[in-house]
Enzyme design. Structure first.
Site, short mmCIF file in Angstrom:
data_model
loop_
_atom_site.label_atom_id
_atom_site.label_comp_id
_atom_site.label_asym_id
_atom_site.label_seq_id
_atom_site.Cartn_x
_atom_site.Cartn_y
_atom_site.Cartn_z
N CYS A 1 -4.43 -2.70 1.95
CA CYS A 1 -3.32 -1.73 1.98
C CYS A 1 -2.27 -2.12 3.03
O CYS A 1 -2.60 -2.38 4.19
CB CYS A 1 -3.86 -0.32 2.28
SG CYS A 1 -2.54 0.91 2.29
N SER B 1 -6.37 -9.43 -9.40
CA SER B 1 -5.38 -8.35 -9.46
C SER B 1 -4.02 -8.96 -9.24
O SER B 1 -3.87 -9.92 -8.47
CB SER B 1 -5.69 -7.32 -8.37
OG SER B 1 -4.65 -6.37 -8.28
C1 LIG Z 1 1.45 2.86 -5.76
C2 LIG Z 1 0.31 1.90 -5.49
C3 LIG Z 1 -0.83 2.36 -4.86
C4 LIG Z 1 -1.89 1.49 -4.59
N1 LIG Z 1 -3.03 1.97 -4.01
C5 LIG Z 1 -4.07 1.12 -3.75
C6 LIG Z 1 -5.27 1.62 -3.19
O1 LIG Z 1 -5.45 2.82 -2.94
N2 LIG Z 1 -6.25 0.71 -2.91
C7 LIG Z 1 -6.10 -0.64 -3.21
O2 LIG Z 1 -7.01 -1.43 -2.95
N3 LIG Z 1 -4.99 -1.11 -3.79
C8 LIG Z 1 -3.98 -0.26 -4.07
N4 LIG Z 1 -2.86 -0.74 -4.69
C9 LIG Z 1 -2.82 -2.16 -5.11
C10 LIG Z 1 -3.26 -2.33 -6.56
O3 LIG Z 1 -4.62 -1.98 -6.72
C11 LIG Z 1 -3.04 -3.76 -7.06
O4 LIG Z 1 -3.85 -4.66 -6.34
C12 LIG Z 1 -1.60 -4.22 -6.90
O5 LIG Z 1 -0.69 -3.21 -7.35
C13 LIG Z 1 -1.34 -5.52 -7.68
O6 LIG Z 1 -1.52 -5.33 -9.05
P1 LIG Z 1 -0.26 -5.13 -10.06
O7 LIG Z 1 0.80 -6.15 -9.64
O8 LIG Z 1 -0.85 -5.41 -11.42
O9 LIG Z 1 0.23 -3.73 -9.88
C14 LIG Z 1 -1.79 0.12 -4.96
C15 LIG Z 1 -0.64 -0.34 -5.61
C16 LIG Z 1 0.40 0.53 -5.87
C17 LIG Z 1 1.63 -0.01 -6.58
#
Ligand SMILES: Cc1cc2nc3c(=O)[nH]c(=O)nc-3n(C[C@H](O)[C@H](O)[C@H](O)COP(=O)(O)O)c2cc1C
Length: 342
Positions: free
Chosen positions: A115, A220
């Site tokens: 985070c 991810s």
């Molecule tokens: C609004 C938001 C909230 C997120 N909250 C968390 C979280 O609580 N814990 C976590 O490990 N990753 C969190 N992430 C990261 C996502 O799990 C993910 O790894 C990241 O968005 C990359 O994937 P994407 O590009 O497909 O969205 C968050 C991402 C976003 C955009």
């Protein structure tokens, strides 16, 4: 090679490898249950602070306790297995928080090592854990011990980024230390903390980690359509993929990705199906937290459900509709706004 296949996280056997990522404000139990309906093989709660679990305890009066911590941590009714994600920097506080998860019986405890939010990193948690890899190892060790003593030894996993910034790309070291401390899976979002959510994630780092670790690596980053998942599996050799932003307002991503991986084709949902899914989501959320709170929380979700995105057939309405949706305060408001759609 069949890219859709079972995956084991330690002792936990999952029948498939398409996951819902932890996403703060989005992956509550109502939404996870919708994703399970659509075929998600596993999902995580959003990050929950170990301190809030510890502090929340005296307020918990029973199984139906409505305190926010309790709602955040509960399994969805149709969820065979799920993971709770904890954040914190102090090994013993993380262990104490993990031990208190016993009443919710999670199948996995995941540690947040990614985070980037200032409120979290200023406490040394989230992606700041990666700056102190020795402490990261102690956190994993402590949570693994708490799991053994209080949670029946459920697997402990960790989700990390590529590093703090471009000068400190240390995902390899952090992952190795975590696995040596007992982590049963590592999820990698290959952006640095400094990148936040911008730019492109570097999938070559997922491939690198997957080739090195003795435990499953979940990938991810930038997964929006089924073809992205297929490409990530092929390019990286990761054991599982997790959808994050690509799953917002689009739980169909799980059924379409599974169809694509197993048959080579899929049927994208149309606008009417997406809106109907939004109402199903609203109903479940209202059952959990009441109509008023659910309607406020659903504003962002309905904006996502009505957004034409890659992989869907788009929807009418656009920005004008979304300006109205952010004022909806009752189920009736949503019905009036959306009744003649698509
Ligand atoms: C609004 C938001 C909230 C997120 N909250 C968390 C979280 O609580 N814990 C976590 O490990 N990753 C969190 N992430 C990261 C996502 O799990 C993910 O790894 C990241 O968005 C990359 O994937 P994407 O590009 O497909 O969205 C968050 C991402 C976003 C955009």
């Amino acid at each position: 090679m069949n890219l859709y296949h079972p995956v084991n996280i330690g002792s936990l056997e999952l029948s498939g490898n398409i996951f819902l990522a932890p996403v703060a404000g989005y992956t509550g139990r109502a939404y996870r249950s919708i994703c399970v309906d659509e075929g998600a093989d596993f999902g995580f709660t959003e990050l929950v602070s170990a301190e809030s679990v510890i502090r929340g305890r005296p307020d918990m009066k029973g199984e139906e306790d409505p305190s926010p911590v309790s709602v955040l941590l509960r399994r969805a009714d149709n969820e065979k297995c799920y993971g709770v994600q904890l954040f914190g920097a102090e090994p013993e506080r993380m262990a104490a928080g993990a031990a208190l998860l016993a009443r919710w019986k999670p199948d996995v405890v995941d540690i947040n090592g990614g985070c980037p939010v200032p409120k979290v990193i200023k406490t040394g948690a989230g992606s700041a854990l990666m700056k102190e890899s020795d402490n990261l190892g102690r956190v994993v060790e402590a949570v693994v011990r708490a799991s053994r003593e209080h949670l029946g030894g459920v697997p402990v996993t960790i989700k990390i980024r590529s590093g703090w910034d471009s000068n400190s790309i240390n995902y390899r070291e952090c992952a190795r230390i975590a696995v040596e401390a007992g982590a049963a899976m590592v999820s990698l979002h290959p952006r640095t903390r400094a990148q936040g959510y911008g730019g492109k994630s570097d999938w070559s780092l997922i491939a690198d980690l997957a080739s090195r670790l003795p435990v499953p690596v979940t990938g991810s980053g930038d997964l929006y359509i089924p073809e992205d998942a297929e490409r990530m599996f092929r390019e990286t050799g990761c054991a599982a993929v997790m959808f994050a932003r690509g799953a917002m307002g689009n739980p169909f991503i799980f059924s379409t990705t599974r169809a694509f991986l197993t048959t080579g084709s899929y049927e994208p949902p149309d606008a009417a199906q997406r809106i109907a899914m939004g109402f199903r989501h609203l109903e479940r959320l209202a059952a959990d937290i009441g109509e008023r709170a659910a309607c406020l929380e659903m504003r962002k979700h309905f904006c996502a459900y009505t957004k034409g995105s890659r992989g869907t057939q788009g929807s009418k309405g656009g920005a004008g509709l979304r300006n109205k949706l952010v004022h909806a305060a009752s189920i009736e408001d949503y019905r009036l706004l959306l009744h003649d759609m698509p």
